[in-house]
Design a protein around this motif. Sequence first.
Motif, PDB file in Angstrom:
ATOM      1  N   LYS A  45      -2.480  99.638  62.608  1.00  8.11           N
ATOM      2  CA  LYS A  45      -2.394 101.088  62.437  1.00  8.11           C
ATOM      3  C   LYS A  45      -2.552 101.467  60.963  1.00  8.11           C
ATOM      4  O   LYS A  45      -3.121 102.528  60.649  1.00  8.11           O
ATOM      5  CB  LYS A  45      -1.076 101.599  63.011  1.00  8.11           C
ATOM      6  CG  LYS A  45      -1.024 101.474  64.530  1.00  8.11           C
ATOM      7  CD  LYS A  45       0.263 101.997  65.127  1.00  8.11           C
ATOM      8  CE  LYS A  45       0.238 101.862  66.648  1.00  8.11           C
ATOM      9  NZ  LYS A  45       1.471 102.362  67.286  1.00  8.11           N
ATOM     10  N   GLN A  46      -2.065 100.612  60.083  1.00  5.93           N
ATOM     11  CA  GLN A  46      -2.281 100.839  58.655  1.00  5.93           C
ATOM     12  C   GLN A  46      -3.770 100.865  58.330  1.00  5.93           C
ATOM     13  O   GLN A  46      -4.224 101.679  57.522  1.00  5.93           O
ATOM     14  CB  GLN A  46      -1.636  99.728  57.828  1.00  5.93           C
ATOM     15  CG  GLN A  46      -0.182  99.907  57.506  1.00  5.93           C
ATOM     16  CD  GLN A  46       0.276  98.846  56.513  1.00  5.93           C
ATOM     17  OE1 GLN A  46      -0.311  97.768  56.398  1.00  5.93           O
ATOM     18  NE2 GLN A  46       1.341  99.133  55.802  1.00  5.93           N
ATOM     19  N   ASN A  47      -4.542  99.975  58.928  1.00  3.84           N
ATOM     20  CA  ASN A  47      -5.970  99.906  58.618  1.00  3.84           C
ATOM     21  C   ASN A  47      -6.639 101.257  58.791  1.00  3.84           C
ATOM     22  O   ASN A  47      -7.385 101.726  57.923  1.00  3.84           O
ATOM     23  CB  ASN A  47      -6.659  98.872  59.515  1.00  3.84           C
ATOM     24  CG  ASN A  47      -6.181  97.457  59.275  1.00  3.84           C
ATOM     25  OD1 ASN A  47      -5.558  97.161  58.261  1.00  3.84           O
ATOM     26  ND2 ASN A  47      -6.459  96.585  60.219  1.00  3.84           N
ATOM     27  N   ASP A  48      -6.381 101.894  59.930  1.00  2.31           N
ATOM     28  CA  ASP A  48      -6.985 103.198  60.205  1.00  2.31           C
ATOM     29  C   ASP A  48      -6.507 104.247  59.205  1.00  2.31           C
ATOM     30  O   ASP A  48      -7.286 105.089  58.737  1.00  2.31           O
ATOM     31  CB  ASP A  48      -6.667 103.649  61.626  1.00  2.31           C
ATOM     32  CG  ASP A  48      -7.278 102.731  62.681  1.00  2.31           C
ATOM     33  OD1 ASP A  48      -8.265 102.040  62.371  1.00  2.31           O
ATOM     34  OD2 ASP A  48      -6.754 102.708  63.814  1.00  2.31           O
ATOM     35  N   ALA A  49      -5.215 104.202  58.882  1.00  2.25           N
ATOM     36  CA  ALA A  49      -4.663 105.198  57.966  1.00  2.25           C
ATOM     37  C   ALA A  49      -5.217 105.018  56.552  1.00  2.25           C
ATOM     38  O   ALA A  49      -5.495 106.002  55.851  1.00  2.25           O
ATOM     39  CB  ALA A  49      -3.131 105.105  57.963  1.00  2.25           C
ATOM     40  N   PHE A  50      -5.359 103.775  56.122  1.00  2.00           N
ATOM     41  CA  PHE A  50      -5.941 103.528  54.799  1.00  2.00           C
ATOM     42  C   PHE A  50      -7.401 103.974  54.756  1.00  2.00           C
ATOM     43  O   PHE A  50      -7.856 104.527  53.740  1.00  2.00           O
ATOM     44  CB  PHE A  50      -5.814 102.053  54.422  1.00  2.00           C
ATOM     45  CG  PHE A  50      -4.567 101.731  53.653  1.00  2.00           C
ATOM     46  CD1 PHE A  50      -4.555 101.797  52.272  1.00  2.00           C
ATOM     47  CD2 PHE A  50      -3.399 101.382  54.298  1.00  2.00           C
ATOM     48  CE1 PHE A  50      -3.408 101.522  51.549  1.00  2.00           C
ATOM     49  CE2 PHE A  50      -2.237 101.099  53.592  1.00  2.00           C
ATOM     50  CZ  PHE A  50      -2.240 101.162  52.213  1.00  2.00           C
ATOM     51  N   GLN A  51      -8.152 103.735  55.836  1.00  2.00           N
ATOM     52  CA  GLN A  51      -9.550 104.158  55.852  1.00  2.00           C
ATOM     53  C   GLN A  51      -9.651 105.679  55.767  1.00  2.00           C
ATOM     54  O   GLN A  51     -10.513 106.219  55.061  1.00  2.00           O
ATOM     55  CB  GLN A  51     -10.238 103.642  57.116  1.00  2.00           C
ATOM     56  CG  GLN A  51     -11.757 103.751  57.064  1.00  2.00           C
ATOM     57  CD  GLN A  51     -12.375 102.806  56.053  1.00  2.00           C
ATOM     58  OE1 GLN A  51     -11.951 101.657  55.923  1.00  2.00           O
ATOM     59  NE2 GLN A  51     -13.380 103.280  55.323  1.00  2.00           N
ATOM     60  N   HIS A  52      -8.774 106.373  56.482  1.00  2.00           N
ATOM     61  CA  HIS A  52      -8.747 107.837  56.405  1.00  2.00           C
ATOM     62  C   HIS A  52      -8.436 108.295  54.990  1.00  2.00           C
ATOM     63  O   HIS A  52      -9.090 109.219  54.453  1.00  2.00           O
ATOM     64  CB  HIS A  52      -7.704 108.380  57.385  1.00  2.00           C
ATOM     65  CG  HIS A  52      -7.476 109.857  57.269  1.00  2.00           C
ATOM     66  ND1 HIS A  52      -8.400 110.784  57.694  1.00  2.00           N
ATOM     67  CD2 HIS A  52      -6.413 110.554  56.771  1.00  2.00           C
ATOM     68  CE1 HIS A  52      -7.929 112.009  57.468  1.00  2.00           C
ATOM     69  NE2 HIS A  52      -6.729 111.895  56.905  1.00  2.00           N
ATOM     70  N   ARG A  53      -7.468 107.664  54.361  1.00  2.00           N
ATOM     71  CA  ARG A  53      -7.082 108.036  52.993  1.00  2.00           C
ATOM     72  C   ARG A  53      -8.212 107.719  52.011  1.00  2.00           C
ATOM     73  O   ARG A  53      -8.439 108.478  51.062  1.00  2.00           O
ATOM     74  CB  ARG A  53      -5.801 107.298  52.603  1.00  2.00           C
ATOM     75  CG  ARG A  53      -5.212 107.708  51.263  1.00  2.00           C
ATOM     76  CD  ARG A  53      -4.717 109.123  51.269  1.00  2.00           C
ATOM     77  NE  ARG A  53      -3.926 109.421  50.080  1.00  2.00           N
ATOM     78  CZ  ARG A  53      -3.845 110.617  49.513  1.00  2.00           C
ATOM     79  NH1 ARG A  53      -4.505 111.629  50.032  1.00  2.00           N
ATOM     80  NH2 ARG A  53      -3.108 110.816  48.440  1.00  2.00           N
ATOM     81  N   ALA A  54      -8.926 106.616  52.237  1.00  3.44           N
ATOM     82  CA  ALA A  54     -10.074 106.295  51.384  1.00  3.44           C
ATOM     83  C   ALA A  54     -11.125 107.392  51.480  1.00  3.44           C
ATOM     84  O   ALA A  54     -11.754 107.758  50.474  1.00  3.44           O
ATOM     85  CB  ALA A  54     -10.673 104.945  51.783  1.00  3.44           C
ATOM     86  N   GLY A  55     -11.313 107.935  52.684  1.00  2.15           N
ATOM     87  CA  GLY A  55     -12.246 109.045  52.840  1.00  2.15           C
ATOM     88  C   GLY A  55     -11.846 110.241  51.998  1.00  2.15           C
ATOM     89  O   GLY A  55     -12.701 110.951  51.443  1.00  2.15           O
ATOM     90  N   GLN A  56     -10.537 110.475  51.872  1.00  5.48           N
ATOM     91  CA  GLN A  56     -10.072 111.574  51.028  1.00  5.48           C
ATOM     92  C   GLN A  56     -10.355 111.279  49.559  1.00  5.48           C
ATOM     93  O   GLN A  56     -10.706 112.183  48.789  1.00  5.48           O
ATOM     94  CB  GLN A  56      -8.581 111.798  51.256  1.00  5.48           C
ATOM     95  CG  GLN A  56      -8.259 112.322  52.650  1.00  5.48           C
ATOM     96  CD  GLN A  56      -6.775 112.530  52.868  1.00  5.48           C
ATOM     97  OE1 GLN A  56      -5.934 111.806  52.325  1.00  5.48           O
ATOM     98  NE2 GLN A  56      -6.425 113.526  53.673  1.00  5.48           N
ATOM     99  N   PHE A  57     -10.194 110.017  49.152  1.00  4.41           N
ATOM    100  CA  PHE A  57     -10.525 109.653  47.775  1.00  4.41           C
ATOM    101  C   PHE A  57     -12.020 109.835  47.509  1.00  4.41           C
ATOM    102  O   PHE A  57     -12.417 110.379  46.474  1.00  4.41           O
ATOM    103  CB  PHE A  57     -10.118 108.204  47.500  1.00  4.41           C
ATOM    104  CG  PHE A  57     -10.744 107.635  46.248  1.00  4.41           C
ATOM    105  CD1 PHE A  57     -10.393 108.112  44.999  1.00  4.41           C
ATOM    106  CD2 PHE A  57     -11.712 106.639  46.335  1.00  4.41           C
ATOM    107  CE1 PHE A  57     -10.993 107.610  43.847  1.00  4.41           C
ATOM    108  CE2 PHE A  57     -12.304 106.121  45.197  1.00  4.41           C
ATOM    109  CZ  PHE A  57     -11.950 106.608  43.948  1.00  4.41           C
ATOM    110  N   PHE A  58     -12.855 109.392  48.442  1.00  2.84           N
ATOM    111  CA  PHE A  58     -14.296 109.544  48.253  1.00  2.84           C
ATOM    112  C   PHE A  58     -14.666 111.032  48.136  1.00  2.84           C
ATOM    113  O   PHE A  58     -15.511 111.409  47.315  1.00  2.84           O
ATOM    114  CB  PHE A  58     -15.060 108.895  49.406  1.00  2.84           C
ATOM    115  CG  PHE A  58     -14.895 107.410  49.511  1.00  2.84           C
ATOM    116  CD1 PHE A  58     -14.765 106.621  48.375  1.00  2.84           C
ATOM    117  CD2 PHE A  58     -14.871 106.780  50.752  1.00  2.84           C
ATOM    118  CE1 PHE A  58     -14.615 105.237  48.470  1.00  2.84           C
ATOM    119  CE2 PHE A  58     -14.730 105.405  50.864  1.00  2.84           C
ATOM    120  CZ  PHE A  58     -14.596 104.633  49.716  1.00  2.84           C
TER     121      PHE A  58
END
Length: 485
Positions: A242-255
Amino acid sequence: MIRTPSLGAGVAVATALALALSPVPATAAADDGPEWGECPGGAERGVYCAALEVPLDHDDPDAGTIELTLSITGRGDAPRTLVVNPGGPGSRGIGTERQVWSSLPPEVADVYNVVSFDPRGVGASTPLVCGEPDTEPPRPALPYRPGSADEEAERLDAARQVAEACGAEGAELLPHLTTENAARDLELIRAELGQEQLDFLGYSYGTRLGTTYATLFPERTGRMVLDSVRDPSDSSWEVQFKQNDAFQHRAGQFFAWAAEHDDAYGLGSDAAAVEESWDATREELAQEPAGGRAGSAELDDMLASALYTDLSWPQLAGTVAAHRAGDSGRLLSAVDQLAEQGVPAALLAYTCTDDAWPTDWETWRAATAESAERAPHFAWLNTWYSAPCAFWEEPAGEPVDIGSVELPPMLLLHAADDPATPLAGAERMREVLTDSRLVVVDSGNHGQFLYERNGCVDDHGFRYLLTGELPESDTTCEGGEPPTA
């Protein structure tokens, strides 16, 4: 699981707190209870330490003892004591007490001394020893996503060696490094401090520790502030995916943020373009590591670390932009700092021993490959951090069923886009703690109370600590402004 820094560990966060430290010195507290004195290795002025013996095995008190090191700061004669855990698992607590107490307004600081501690197996408490490697891990590390069977086998062999070393050298302590035992230690800390109830502030993993304590000792549970709340029902195996998905979402916000500042960084004018630039840089580093030591895995580590707080985003974007322009100095400096941190042995011990992990590597590979379809930047990274759990020699324990008894009301604080502890877990905790209240912040930063300087969040925490009063219902707070380029 992705390494979760204790809440005082980030450079940006620690700097902000240091600037806010109160100059008022504390005094050594209490004529009875712990014998406060100097801290191992020294401490800030006004911080004192004490040793507390606790059973190695709470189920068998005659099996010997280990030592916990506690730390305290405050006015000294305050009527209440707030015990703090900064997360982890396996993070040091000593140092957190000063950061927390110095961030409290005077009316709250007058009421509370603040105590923290190094949990069993950690730091100045009886430590877990998993052996020292003969050499530093090679850098650049292998890419997290295996490019061949040989690369996968090499990483698997390293994971197996870590598990074997911990099993051999930490054999006496290892079976007892569980959240339940740490919670039972908390009960002895409460009694030693002479408090009728435990007032507690826990961040991230500390929310699991605090609610485990409350389930074991509901009548001894006082005011509990739980920040960045971990799901009470998920196993560590489930948490990491579940962390994996949340980190990917947060990375999208950084991008997307970097795209808004394309004039400063030149990484792309929209989120997709920034991600494309990022992945191109990642591939180039995999083929030709910067300085011979910064490859794709090191860049992945930098991205994961920066997603805990957006205060890190300007530095990360600037570092990558400079590297793409031909100056890799900042990149190499950041990589060297991350390499020094490593993965604490105690983090693995609690993670691998608290609850069961699959022992069939095919199960890991299939689950990681599926996760990588949704979270390509983090799935394999997260799996390799936890991979020693597949070979852990100590049988996993049976975690306490949080909320299996009626629990007192607590204050839950959580960021809507927290990557390390996804919001759905906090919402499930709220369902378990039926009389509690959940405050959700429009932010993605991991750790809110006292660290974000968000007046809405902090006011809820201060009011609750002073009066025990919770919001009338679940509520929200606005997040802070995004960082400038």
